[in-house]
Design a protein around this motif. Sequence first.
Motif, PDB file in Angstrom:
ATOM      1  N   UNK A 144     -43.068   6.389  88.539  1.00  0.00           N
ATOM      2  CA  UNK A 144     -44.152   5.419  88.411  1.00  0.00           C
ATOM      3  C   UNK A 144     -43.698   4.001  88.747  1.00  0.00           C
ATOM      4  N   UNK A 145     -42.648   3.888  89.554  1.00  0.00           N
ATOM      5  CA  UNK A 145     -42.080   2.601  89.998  1.00  0.00           C
ATOM      6  C   UNK A 145     -41.224   1.968  88.902  1.00  0.00           C
ATOM      7  N   UNK A 146     -40.222   1.190  89.339  1.00  0.00           N
ATOM      8  CA  UNK A 146     -39.307   0.542  88.407  1.00  0.00           C
ATOM      9  C   UNK A 146     -38.195   1.472  87.959  1.00  0.00           C
ATOM     10  N   UNK A 147     -37.363   0.982  87.074  1.00  0.00           N
ATOM     11  CA  UNK A 147     -36.203   1.734  86.594  1.00  0.00           C
ATOM     12  C   UNK A 147     -36.625   2.914  85.714  1.00  0.00           C
ATOM     13  N   UNK A 148     -35.758   3.944  85.683  1.00  0.00           N
ATOM     14  CA  UNK A 148     -35.972   5.072  84.766  1.00  0.00           C
ATOM     15  C   UNK A 148     -35.420   4.769  83.376  1.00  0.00           C
ATOM     16  N   UNK A 149     -34.839   3.596  83.195  1.00  0.00           N
ATOM     17  CA  UNK A 149     -34.202   3.258  81.916  1.00  0.00           C
ATOM     18  C   UNK A 149     -34.948   2.115  81.235  1.00  0.00           C
ATOM     19  N   UNK A 150     -35.127   2.241  79.931  1.00  0.00           N
ATOM     20  CA  UNK A 150     -35.770   1.188  79.154  1.00  0.00           C
ATOM     21  C   UNK A 150     -34.837   0.773  78.018  1.00  0.00           C
ATOM     22  N   UNK A 151     -34.605  -0.535  77.939  1.00  0.00           N
ATOM     23  CA  UNK A 151     -33.717  -1.063  76.899  1.00  0.00           C
ATOM     24  C   UNK A 151     -34.434  -1.080  75.549  1.00  0.00           C
ATOM     25  N   UNK A 152     -33.695  -0.702  74.492  1.00  0.00           N
ATOM     26  CA  UNK A 152     -34.232  -0.715  73.137  1.00  0.00           C
ATOM     27  C   UNK A 152     -33.274  -1.535  72.277  1.00  0.00           C
ATOM     28  N   UNK A 153     -33.736  -2.706  71.845  1.00  0.00           N
ATOM     29  CA  UNK A 153     -32.816  -3.644  71.180  1.00  0.00           C
ATOM     30  C   UNK A 153     -32.358  -3.164  69.801  1.00  0.00           C
ATOM     31  N   UNK A 154     -33.120  -2.270  69.169  1.00  0.00           N
ATOM     32  CA  UNK A 154     -32.746  -1.817  67.818  1.00  0.00           C
ATOM     33  C   UNK A 154     -31.334  -1.249  67.793  1.00  0.00           C
ATOM     34  N   UNK A 155     -31.002  -0.442  68.798  1.00  0.00           N
ATOM     35  CA  UNK A 155     -29.664   0.174  68.848  1.00  0.00           C
ATOM     36  C   UNK A 155     -28.839  -0.305  70.045  1.00  0.00           C
ATOM     37  N   UNK A 390     -50.858   4.696  90.429  1.00  0.00           N
ATOM     38  CA  UNK A 390     -51.513   3.785  91.374  1.00  0.00           C
ATOM     39  C   UNK A 390     -51.243   2.330  91.002  1.00  0.00           C
ATOM     40  N   UNK A 391     -51.418   1.991  89.743  1.00  0.00           N
ATOM     41  CA  UNK A 391     -51.236   0.612  89.298  1.00  0.00           C
ATOM     42  C   UNK A 391     -49.775   0.179  89.407  1.00  0.00           C
ATOM     43  N   UNK A 392     -48.851   1.116  89.155  1.00  0.00           N
ATOM     44  CA  UNK A 392     -47.434   0.810  89.314  1.00  0.00           C
ATOM     45  C   UNK A 392     -47.077   0.514  90.755  1.00  0.00           C
ATOM     46  N   UNK A 393     -47.605   1.322  91.667  1.00  0.00           N
ATOM     47  CA  UNK A 393     -47.352   1.099  93.091  1.00  0.00           C
ATOM     48  C   UNK A 393     -47.940  -0.239  93.535  1.00  0.00           C
ATOM     49  N   UNK A 394     -49.164  -0.530  93.113  1.00  0.00           N
ATOM     50  CA  UNK A 394     -49.834  -1.780  93.503  1.00  0.00           C
ATOM     51  C   UNK A 394     -49.032  -2.992  93.039  1.00  0.00           C
ATOM     52  N   UNK A 395     -48.586  -2.948  91.789  1.00  0.00           N
ATOM     53  CA  UNK A 395     -47.817  -4.069  91.246  1.00  0.00           C
ATOM     54  C   UNK A 395     -46.487  -4.234  91.986  1.00  0.00           C
ATOM     55  N   UNK A 396     -45.819  -3.119  92.249  1.00  0.00           N
ATOM     56  CA  UNK A 396     -44.542  -3.163  92.946  1.00  0.00           C
ATOM     57  C   UNK A 396     -44.720  -3.714  94.360  1.00  0.00           C
ATOM     58  N   UNK A 397     -45.777  -3.230  95.048  1.00  0.00           N
ATOM     59  CA  UNK A 397     -45.997  -3.634  96.444  1.00  0.00           C
ATOM     60  C   UNK A 397     -46.388  -5.109  96.557  1.00  0.00           C
ATOM     61  N   UNK A 398     -47.221  -5.588  95.634  1.00  0.00           N
ATOM     62  CA  UNK A 398     -47.681  -6.979  95.732  1.00  0.00           C
ATOM     63  C   UNK A 398     -46.655  -7.966  95.193  1.00  0.00           C
ATOM     64  N   UNK A 399     -46.001  -7.623  94.075  1.00  0.00           N
ATOM     65  CA  UNK A 399     -45.082  -8.580  93.449  1.00  0.00           C
ATOM     66  C   UNK A 399     -43.667  -8.508  94.005  1.00  0.00           C
ATOM     67  N   UNK A 400     -43.178  -7.303  94.240  1.00  0.00           N
ATOM     68  CA  UNK A 400     -41.775  -7.160  94.648  1.00  0.00           C
ATOM     69  C   UNK A 400     -41.589  -7.092  96.164  1.00  0.00           C
ATOM     70  N   UNK A 401     -42.574  -6.504  96.845  1.00  0.00           N
ATOM     71  CA  UNK A 401     -42.440  -6.356  98.300  1.00  0.00           C
ATOM     72  C   UNK A 401     -43.281  -7.368  99.071  1.00  0.00           C
TER      73      UNK A 401
END
Length: 562
Positions: A144-155, A390-401
């Motif tokens: 769905x675009x972006x990294x497969x990793x999400x940071x969790x500050x608790x640990x 769809x929304x992930x692709x749109x955001x990636x294409x407009x903001x990052x590309x």
Amino acid sequence: MEKKWWKESVVYQIYPRSFKDSNGDGIGDINGIIEKLDYLKELGIDVIWMSPMYESPNDDNGYDISDYQKIMDEFGTMEDYERMVAEIHKRGMKIVMDLVVNHTSDEHNWFVESRKSKDNPYRDYYIWRPGKDGKEPSNWQSYFSGSTWEYDKTTDEYYLHLFSKKQPDLNWENPKVRQEVYDMMTWWLEKDIDGFRMDMINVISKNKDFPDITRKNREGNYQWASKHFVNGPKIHEYLQEMKEKVLSNYDIMTVGEMQEIIPEEAVKYVNSEDGTLNMVFHFQHMRIDARNGNKWDLKPFDLIELKEVMTTWQKELEGKGWNSLYLSNHDQARPVSRFGNDKEYRIESAKMLGTWLHMMQGTPYVYQGEELGMTNVKFPSIEDYHCRETLGMYEDATKNLGKDPEEIMPSIYAKSRDNARTPMQWDDSENAGFTEGTPWIMVNPNYKEINAKQAVNDPNSIFNYYRKLIRLRKDNPIIVYGTYDLILKDDEKIYAYTRTLGNEKLLVVANFTSEKPIFKLPEGFPYKSYQLFIANYDVDEGESIESFVLKPYEVRVYKLDI
């Protein structure tokens, strides 16, 4: 070939949120489904596959499950669900549930506990890793675009999510996780369901090292890391265990959705000797209108390539395993818009595509509205779209590309999953008879012309043509069990093939264009006599099959004695 009920069945997929709303909240529900079961029985359906109905916060429309043993409040209660199963069985149909066990919702109790501390008993239910040099554990990219990793500050660690960050991946290395899944599957089977469609099942085993990807694609993004988790190192071990502990105890139907699967790999999953599943969903034919496998990079589909893909699957699995046959589902655009002509020849091309598909060897799947020839939709604004991908692709294409939104929208019109998720078009009343409230997603404005009420009452409709297709399949074993052979391999407009069983042969001739190509039977083609089996235009039954002109999107099937 061994006969099985699931080989002889036709499956209908319901996307509950968009099927029928009974209480006016704008969201389809279980009582709405019960209301329309006679419609499905009239169509001739044997098995209903339900997209997820489990408790979910709906980050990905129910594919993010927060409780596997509870029904989503929007859809109804467990009592409603049990009544629906009984009503389905009362009509001689079966029900297959979606099984989503690569990931859960981040609101599932397992994950709520898992993220509390590193020594929590549920910590290893998910895949946690420390960062690397102040960054994510690897540079893998999400579906769905972006990294497969999400940071969790608790640990101070990252968790893996191949999909949305609200869909953390389960750790199948943990035997407790596997047992939880098997117990849950058994619980549902004891509620009299008839099988599972397994969501993205071949990505549950990952390379535990999570190596970085070094090769970049032409847009500068790192290449997809799928070789490290598709058909992963322990996938067959896990599925064999699932078969031993659950599947082998019931006479059920199983189909696995599988990313990047090729026929020789699929045989390992579906072969009749030691395979674990009845059939798989592959995506090869769903990628022939995309450049370099990039769904959003559009290209016209190539009929020669379609022949190669479909024929390879038919022949490679012949006598070894079983095919699933589909052109649409909740993740795919409408086939009549994609492979046919949804304007001048909508009815003809929808009938052609249905015939071409249903006459192959395998179990056919009909997605809700396909039997009406429902089409893609063009929503006025990106704000009207709901699909997470769809929304992930749109955001990636407009903001990052840095792409212009107008440059992106044609791809969304063609490929967004929301094309399949617009409400079922029941009649020409407000909101297509789907709801008395405000629908959760906009209705396709063409519902006045395309709807079930009109179709059921029109003897020449796509609906009644599908009824005939399904009935022919029930009455003619050759459609189920006959072998497949391609003819006219290099023809760029006509897809022709045969099915053979004993002294019978079917000749299927489909025109995939709005032109009028001439079909010529190959020299020396053996037959003693022939009769028209089914066609989407009127055909002079005395016309020779040696050579004839096809009308736009015409399909003919002849039954031959050999």
